[in-house]
Design a protein around this motif. Structure first.
Motif, PDB file in Angstrom:
ATOM      1  N   ALA A  16       0.804  -0.938  -0.078  1.00  0.00           N
ATOM      2  CA  ALA A  16       0.164   0.154   0.092  1.00  0.00           C
ATOM      3  C   ALA A  16       0.773   1.229  -0.049  1.00  0.00           C
ATOM      4  O   ALA A  16       2.012   1.293   0.128  1.00  0.00           O
ATOM      5  CB  ALA A  16      -0.794  -0.034   1.254  1.00  0.00           C
ATOM      6  N   ARG A  17       0.321   2.360  -0.152  1.00  0.00           N
ATOM      7  CA  ARG A  17       1.166   3.772  -0.236  1.00  0.00           C
ATOM      8  C   ARG A  17       0.159   4.893   0.384  1.00  0.00           C
ATOM      9  O   ARG A  17      -0.987   4.709   0.482  1.00  0.00           O
ATOM     10  CB  ARG A  17       1.678   3.923  -1.394  1.00  0.00           C
ATOM     11  N   GLY A  18       1.099   5.853   0.616  1.00  0.00           N
ATOM     12  CA  GLY A  18       0.197   7.192   0.909  1.00  0.00           C
ATOM     13  C   GLY A  18      -0.693   7.071   2.263  1.00  0.00           C
ATOM     14  O   GLY A  18      -0.350   6.450   3.338  1.00  0.00           O
ATOM     15  N   GLU A  19      -1.592   7.584   2.201  1.00  0.00           N
ATOM     16  CA  GLU A  19      -2.483   7.773   3.483  1.00  0.00           C
ATOM     17  C   GLU A  19      -3.254   6.430   3.605  1.00  0.00           C
ATOM     18  O   GLU A  19      -3.624   6.241   5.090  1.00  0.00           O
ATOM     19  CB  GLU A  19      -3.682   8.878   3.108  1.00  0.00           C
ATOM     20  N   HIS A  20      -3.347   5.736   2.570  1.00  0.00           N
ATOM     21  CA  HIS A  20      -3.865   4.380   3.024  1.00  0.00           C
ATOM     22  C   HIS A  20      -3.053   3.626   3.773  1.00  0.00           C
ATOM     23  O   HIS A  20      -3.310   2.890   4.845  1.00  0.00           O
ATOM     24  CB  HIS A  20      -4.390   3.607   1.551  1.00  0.00           C
ATOM     25  N   LEU A  21      -1.815   3.491   3.412  1.00  0.00           N
ATOM     26  CA  LEU A  21      -0.723   2.907   4.115  1.00  0.00           C
ATOM     27  C   LEU A  21      -0.652   3.250   5.581  1.00  0.00           C
ATOM     28  O   LEU A  21      -0.536   2.635   6.705  1.00  0.00           O
ATOM     29  CB  LEU A  21       0.550   3.043   3.487  1.00  0.00           C
ATOM     30  N   ALA A  22      -0.532   4.794   5.788  1.00  0.00           N
ATOM     31  CA  ALA A  22      -0.516   5.296   7.032  1.00  0.00           C
ATOM     32  C   ALA A  22      -1.578   4.744   7.967  1.00  0.00           C
ATOM     33  O   ALA A  22      -1.422   4.468   9.000  1.00  0.00           O
ATOM     34  CB  ALA A  22      -0.387   6.741   7.000  1.00  0.00           C
ATOM     35  N   ALA A  23      -2.774   4.728   7.428  1.00  0.00           N
ATOM     36  CA  ALA A  23      -3.922   4.463   8.302  1.00  0.00           C
ATOM     37  C   ALA A  23      -3.880   2.991   8.731  1.00  0.00           C
ATOM     38  O   ALA A  23      -4.407   2.679   9.729  1.00  0.00           O
ATOM     39  CB  ALA A  23      -5.409   4.725   7.421  1.00  0.00           C
ATOM     40  N   ILE A  24      -3.632   2.111   7.694  1.00  0.00           N
ATOM     41  CA  ILE A  24      -3.545   0.682   8.111  1.00  0.00           C
ATOM     42  C   ILE A  24      -2.566   0.578   9.102  1.00  0.00           C
ATOM     43  O   ILE A  24      -2.761  -0.317  10.453  1.00  0.00           O
ATOM     44  CB  ILE A  24      -3.231  -0.101   6.938  1.00  0.00           C
ATOM     45  N   ARG A  25      -1.614   1.105   9.087  1.00  0.00           N
ATOM     46  CA  ARG A  25      -0.375   0.912  10.058  1.00  0.00           C
ATOM     47  C   ARG A  25      -0.845   1.559  11.484  1.00  0.00           C
ATOM     48  O   ARG A  25      -0.497   0.907  12.409  1.00  0.00           O
ATOM     49  CB  ARG A  25       0.907   1.782   9.595  1.00  0.00           C
ATOM     50  N   SER A  26      -1.717   2.561  11.246  1.00  0.00           N
ATOM     51  CA  SER A  26      -1.909   3.070  12.628  1.00  0.00           C
ATOM     52  C   SER A  26      -3.123   2.701  13.357  1.00  0.00           C
ATOM     53  O   SER A  26      -3.037   2.581  14.629  1.00  0.00           O
ATOM     54  CB  SER A  26      -2.208   4.728  12.482  1.00  0.00           C
ATOM     55  N   ARG A  27      -4.129   2.303  12.612  1.00  0.00           N
ATOM     56  CA  ARG A  27      -5.404   1.643  13.314  1.00  0.00           C
ATOM     57  C   ARG A  27      -5.727   0.395  12.642  1.00  0.00           C
ATOM     58  O   ARG A  27      -6.917  -0.231  13.117  1.00  0.00           O
ATOM     59  CB  ARG A  27      -6.483   2.722  13.212  1.00  0.00           C
ATOM     60  N   GLY A  28      -5.206  -0.172  11.621  1.00  0.00           N
ATOM     61  CA  GLY A  28      -5.762  -1.464  10.938  1.00  0.00           C
ATOM     62  C   GLY A  28      -6.414  -1.094   9.734  1.00  0.00           C
ATOM     63  O   GLY A  28      -6.867   0.040   9.349  1.00  0.00           O
ATOM     64  N   LEU A  29      -6.978  -2.246   9.189  1.00  0.00           N
ATOM     65  CA  LEU A  29      -7.687  -2.275   7.916  1.00  0.00           C
ATOM     66  C   LEU A  29      -9.156  -2.407   8.230  1.00  0.00           C
ATOM     67  O   LEU A  29      -9.533  -3.449   8.661  1.00  0.00           O
ATOM     68  CB  LEU A  29      -7.309  -2.956   6.931  1.00  0.00           C
ATOM     69  N   GLU A  30      -9.896  -1.314   8.152  1.00  0.00           N
ATOM     70  CA  GLU A  30     -11.283  -1.383   8.383  1.00  0.00           C
ATOM     71  C   GLU A  30     -12.120  -1.805   7.385  1.00  0.00           C
ATOM     72  O   GLU A  30     -12.113  -1.594   6.195  1.00  0.00           O
ATOM     73  CB  GLU A  30     -11.976  -0.038   8.842  1.00  0.00           C
ATOM     74  N   VAL A  31     -12.999  -3.023   7.538  1.00  0.00           N
ATOM     75  CA  VAL A  31     -13.861  -3.661   6.566  1.00  0.00           C
ATOM     76  C   VAL A  31     -15.382  -3.522   6.831  1.00  0.00           C
ATOM     77  O   VAL A  31     -15.892  -3.906   7.864  1.00  0.00           O
ATOM     78  CB  VAL A  31     -13.694  -5.204   6.455  1.00  0.00           C
ATOM     79  N   ARG A  32     -16.008  -2.684   5.970  1.00  0.00           N
ATOM     80  CA  ARG A  32     -17.366  -2.422   6.223  1.00  0.00           C
ATOM     81  C   ARG A  32     -18.214  -3.385   4.950  1.00  0.00           C
ATOM     82  O   ARG A  32     -17.971  -3.157   3.952  1.00  0.00           O
ATOM     83  CB  ARG A  32     -17.835  -1.046   5.870  1.00  0.00           C
ATOM     84  N   GLU A  33     -18.956  -4.162   5.743  1.00  0.00           N
ATOM     85  CA  GLU A  33     -19.642  -5.085   4.857  1.00  0.00           C
ATOM     86  C   GLU A  33     -21.252  -5.153   5.363  1.00  0.00           C
ATOM     87  O   GLU A  33     -21.460  -4.776   6.506  1.00  0.00           O
ATOM     88  CB  GLU A  33     -19.230  -6.350   4.526  1.00  0.00           C
TER      89      GLU A  33
END
Length: 305
Positions: free
Chosen positions: A30-47
Motif C-alpha cells: 500500500a502507499r500514502g494515506e492508505h498505508l499510514a491509516a492501516i499502520r496506525s489503526r488497522g484495515l477497517e472492513v465495512r460490509e
C-alpha cells in the motif's frame, strides 16, 4: 499460509483483511494515506451487517512482501505493468501468483513481463467492493466469490489449497476445471455493462429502461461471445442468453467500476474491456460495432495515462 497482496484497494484490501483475520500471514503493498491509516489503526472492513478491523502487515517496500506462498495481484489493469517486476520477484522466490484483474489478458501480460508461466494460477473475483477511504474498504454486494484454476484446465491440488484458505474469509471459493471459460463468462458480463453504462453515463437501471437499451446490451454481449468462440474458448452455446437475465436483474442503481472511474476523471480500464474486444475482433475477423463505438467515445474523453 503466507500471502502477499499486491494492490490493497477494494479486492486486495478485502480479501487481505479476511485472510489476516483467519490467521494467515498477510503482507499488503500500500502507499500514502492508505498505508499510514492501516499502520496506525488497522484495515477497517465495512460490509452488509458487520464492520470489523484486521491488522495485516502493510508496507510500501516491495522487498518486504516476501517470501510468500501466494501472491494475489489485485491492482487495476492499467497498473499491472508497473507492479509486474514486483510480482516476478515474488514468483521467483516461490510464490504462486493469482491475478484477480478485470479482463482476460492478465495471464499473458504477466508472462510477457517475465513471470514464470508455471507460477501463475489465473483467477477472478465476483464481488462489489471498493476502497472507501484511507484504511477502509466497503463491500456493497451480498455475493463474494473467488474462482481460480490451472491455465490448462483440470484438477489442481495447489489451487485447492489457496481456495481453501480464501474460503476461511467467508467467501465462496472454488477451483475451476476450465478457468479460461470462467474468465470469459465474467468478461461477457463485465464488458457489456461497462460499455453500456459508460456510453450512457448512467447506472444499469437507466440503460435497460432506455429506448433500445436492452438491444444495446444484447449486441454488446453477442460481440464478445463471438470473439470468445473464434479464439477457441469453449463457451457453451446460448451463454449470452444465460448472462443477460443476470444483467437485467441487477439493482437499478448499480454502476460498474468502469463508470465510477469515468466519473472520477482518472485512468480507466478501457484497454482491457471494450479496447480488448475491438483488438481481438480485428485479429480474428469479427465485427464489433458496439465496442468500437465505446473505444472511440472513451478514448476521446479520457485523460492520458
Amino acid at each position: 499460509m503466507r500471502f502477499a497482496i499486491v494492490g490493497a484497494g477494494g479486492i486486495g484490501g478485502y480479501f487481505g483483511a479476511g485472510l489476516a483475520r483467519a490467521g494467515h500471514d498477510v503482507r499488503l503493498l500500500a502507499r500514502g494515506e492508505h498505508l499510514a491509516a492501516i499502520r496506525s489503526r488497522g484495515l477497517e472492513v465495512r460490509e452488509p451487517g458487520e464492520t470489523w478491523t484486521a491488522k495485516p502487515f502493510a508496507t510500501d517496500d516491495p522487498a518486504r512482501l516476501g517470501p510468500a506462498d501466494t501472491a494475489i495481484v489485485s491492482v487495476k489493469s492499467y497498473s499491472l505493468r508497473e507492479v509486474s517486476p514486483i510480482v516476478r520477484e515474488l514468483a521467483e522466490g516461490g510464490a504462486l501468483v493469482v491475478p484477480l484483474l478485470n479482463g482476460v489478458t492478465a495471464f499473458d501480460e504477466l508472462v510477457s513481463a517475465g513471470v514464470p508461466r508455471d507460477r501463475i494460477l489465473p483467477g477472478l473475483a465476483v464481488i462489489s467492493v471498493e476502497k472507501s477511504g484511507p484504511g477502509a474498504v466497503t463491500r456493497r454486494s451480498e455475493f463474494r466469490s473467488i474462482v481460480l484454476g490451472e491455465p490448462g484446465g483440470g484438477p489442481s491440488e495447489r489451487a485447492g489449497r489457496i481456495a481453501a484458505a480464501i474460503a476461511e474469509t467467508g467467501a465462496d471459493a472454488k477451483v475451476s476445471p476450465d478457468i479460461g471459460v470462467d474468465l470469459w463468462r465474467k468478461f461477457l458480463f463485465l464488458s457489456t455493462i461497462a460499455a453500456a453504462c459508460g456510453l450512457a453515463r448512467a447506472p444499469i437501471g437507466a440503460v435497460r429502461e432506455a429506448v433500445h437499451g436492452r438491444l444495446l446490451l444484447e449486441r454488446a454481449l453477442s460481440e464478445t461471445a463471438a470473439i470468445a468462440r473464434r479464439r477457441g474458448i469453449a463457451l457453451p452455446e446460448g451463454e449470452e442468453a444465460r448472462v443477460l437475465p443476470g444483467i437485467l436483474a441487477l439493482a437499478g442503481g448499480l454502476k460498474p467500476s468502469f463508470l465510477l472511474d469515468l466519473e472520477r476523471g482518472g485512468p480507466n480500464e478501457l484497454d482491457v474491456l471494450s479496447g480488448a474486444i475491438a483488438r481481438f475482433g480485428r485479429e480474428c475477423g469479427v465485427e464489433t460495432p458496439v465496442h468500437d463505438a465505446a473505444v472511440a467515445a472513451f478514448s476521446a474523453a479520457r485523460p492520458p495515462l
